[in-house]
Enzyme design. Structure first.
Site, PDB file in Angstrom:
ATOM      1  N   ASN A 120       8.788  31.943  40.238  1.00 53.99           N
ATOM      2  CA  ASN A 120      10.075  32.476  39.777  1.00 53.99           C
ATOM      3  C   ASN A 120      10.414  31.933  38.400  1.00 53.99           C
ATOM      4  O   ASN A 120      10.179  30.755  38.103  1.00 53.99           O
ATOM      5  CB  ASN A 120      11.200  32.236  40.800  1.00 53.99           C
ATOM      6  CG  ASN A 120      11.347  30.809  41.250  1.00 53.99           C
ATOM      7  OD1 ASN A 120      10.371  30.079  41.366  1.00 53.99           O
ATOM      8  ND2 ASN A 120      12.571  30.385  41.503  1.00 53.99           N
ATOM      9  N   GLU A 163      13.558  31.802  35.843  1.00 53.41           N
ATOM     10  CA  GLU A 163      15.005  32.008  35.747  1.00 53.41           C
ATOM     11  C   GLU A 163      15.457  32.056  34.287  1.00 53.41           C
ATOM     12  O   GLU A 163      14.685  31.789  33.363  1.00 53.41           O
ATOM     13  CB  GLU A 163      15.717  30.910  36.548  1.00 53.41           C
ATOM     14  CG  GLU A 163      15.343  30.995  38.031  1.00 53.41           C
ATOM     15  CD  GLU A 163      16.078  29.998  38.909  1.00 53.41           C
ATOM     16  OE1 GLU A 163      16.755  29.082  38.383  1.00 53.41           O
ATOM     17  OE2 GLU A 163      15.955  30.142  40.146  1.00 53.41           O
ATOM     18  N   ASN A 164      16.733  32.406  34.110  1.00 54.96           N
ATOM     19  CA  ASN A 164      17.285  32.577  32.770  1.00 54.96           C
ATOM     20  C   ASN A 164      18.767  32.241  32.812  1.00 54.96           C
ATOM     21  O   ASN A 164      19.430  32.478  33.830  1.00 54.96           O
ATOM     22  CB  ASN A 164      17.090  34.043  32.326  1.00 54.96           C
ATOM     23  CG  ASN A 164      17.365  34.237  30.855  1.00 54.96           C
ATOM     24  OD1 ASN A 164      18.508  34.305  30.425  1.00 54.96           O
ATOM     25  ND2 ASN A 164      16.312  34.299  30.076  1.00 54.96           N
ATOM     26  N   ALA A 165      19.295  31.737  31.680  1.00 56.87           N
ATOM     27  CA  ALA A 165      20.722  31.421  31.597  1.00 56.87           C
ATOM     28  C   ALA A 165      21.571  32.670  31.858  1.00 56.87           C
ATOM     29  O   ALA A 165      22.700  32.580  32.342  1.00 56.87           O
ATOM     30  CB  ALA A 165      21.051  30.827  30.225  1.00 56.87           C
ATOM     31  N   CYS A 174      11.765  37.106  40.299  1.00 47.83           N
ATOM     32  CA  CYS A 174      11.181  36.418  41.461  1.00 47.83           C
ATOM     33  C   CYS A 174       9.662  36.269  41.294  1.00 47.83           C
ATOM     34  O   CYS A 174       9.012  37.070  40.620  1.00 47.83           O
ATOM     35  CB  CYS A 174      11.429  37.213  42.732  1.00 47.83           C
ATOM     36  SG  CYS A 174      13.154  37.362  43.203  1.00 47.83           S
ATOM     37  N   GLU A 210       7.279  36.928  43.382  1.00 49.59           N
ATOM     38  CA  GLU A 210       6.473  38.047  43.884  1.00 49.59           C
ATOM     39  C   GLU A 210       6.299  39.122  42.823  1.00 49.59           C
ATOM     40  O   GLU A 210       5.225  39.701  42.665  1.00 49.59           O
ATOM     41  CB  GLU A 210       7.153  38.681  45.116  1.00 49.59           C
ATOM     42  CG  GLU A 210       7.269  37.770  46.324  1.00 49.59           C
ATOM     43  CD  GLU A 210       8.568  36.975  46.365  1.00 49.59           C
ATOM     44  OE1 GLU A 210       9.044  36.541  45.287  1.00 49.59           O
ATOM     45  OE2 GLU A 210       9.096  36.770  47.457  1.00 49.59           O
ATOM     46  N   CYS A 213      13.128  38.933  48.708  1.00 50.34           N
ATOM     47  CA  CYS A 213      14.356  39.719  48.531  1.00 50.34           C
ATOM     48  C   CYS A 213      14.053  41.225  48.608  1.00 50.34           C
ATOM     49  O   CYS A 213      12.890  41.655  48.541  1.00 50.34           O
ATOM     50  CB  CYS A 213      15.020  39.374  47.197  1.00 50.34           C
ATOM     51  SG  CYS A 213      14.232  40.127  45.767  1.00 50.34           S
ATOM     52  N   CYS A 223      11.949  42.720  45.699  1.00 52.95           N
ATOM     53  CA  CYS A 223      10.515  42.411  45.761  1.00 52.95           C
ATOM     54  C   CYS A 223       9.831  43.233  46.843  1.00 52.95           C
ATOM     55  O   CYS A 223       8.715  43.713  46.654  1.00 52.95           O
ATOM     56  CB  CYS A 223      10.297  40.919  45.994  1.00 52.95           C
ATOM     57  SG  CYS A 223      10.683  39.937  44.531  1.00 52.95           S
TER      58      CYS A 223
END
Ligand code: THU
Length: 162
Positions: free
Chosen positions: A62, A64-66, A73, A75, A112, A115
């Site tokens: 995974n 992530e970003n601000a 994700c 997957e 999720c 995905c």
């Protein structure tokens, strides 16, 4: 009016030691991938490993970003990498696992909805069931024979205008 029951099936391995060698190896790749997560916001590290029909394995973690929705994700990172490299090679199996740094995950991670939808797209594209293996850090491991078992009554391209 009538009621229709949608049923799904999964197999449960009690622990990693029960897994057949090929699934064990794919899960080990997913475990390694999880350690490469970029997850400064959730601190939840997810790893995925996809085995293609040609024997190649693509992993993802995974990212992530601000701007939260801009992250992705594990997957989908793995699926898009695999499909970008080998657009015509079917996906055979995917293993997914996660690391919760505050409390070891004792049940399998659950992909999720987005995905599941993305994995279903490739399963349908190739007309070949994509096996899904889900693990935590400890405890049982769930094995689905097909993404369709994880996402019954799925929206797909067949609904779109011709
Ligand atoms: N996440 C995944 O990468 N895969 C899953 O199956 C569940 C959730 C990520 C998204 C986000 O970076 C973090 O886990 C917390 O939701």
């Amino acid at each position: 009016m009538k009621t229709i029951k949608l049923e799904t099936t999964m197999h449960v391995y009690e622990s990693r030691s029960e897994l057949p060698a090929d699934l064990h190896a794919l899960l080990a790749e997913a475990e390694q991938a999880a350690t490469r997560a970029y997850s400064p916001y959730s601190h939840f590290q997810v790893g995925a490993a996809i085995l293609l029909n040609n024997g190649k394995v693509f992993t993802g973690s995974n990212q992530e970003n601000a701007v939260f929705p801009s992250g992705l994700c594990a997957e989908r990172v793995a699926a898009f990498a695999a499909s970008s490299a080998y657009p015509e090679v079917p996906f055979s199996k995917i293993a997914v696992t996660a690391i919760n740094p505050s409390e070891p995950l004792k049940e399998p991670v659950s992909p999720c909805g987005s995905c599941r939808q993305v994995l279903f797209e490739y399963e349908r594209k190739f007309g070949q069931p994509l096996e899904v293996l889900l693990a935590g850090q400890d405890g049982p491991i769930y094995h689905f024979q097909s993404v369709a078992h994880l996402l019954p009554y799925t929206f797909h391209a067949g609904f779109l205008p011709k």
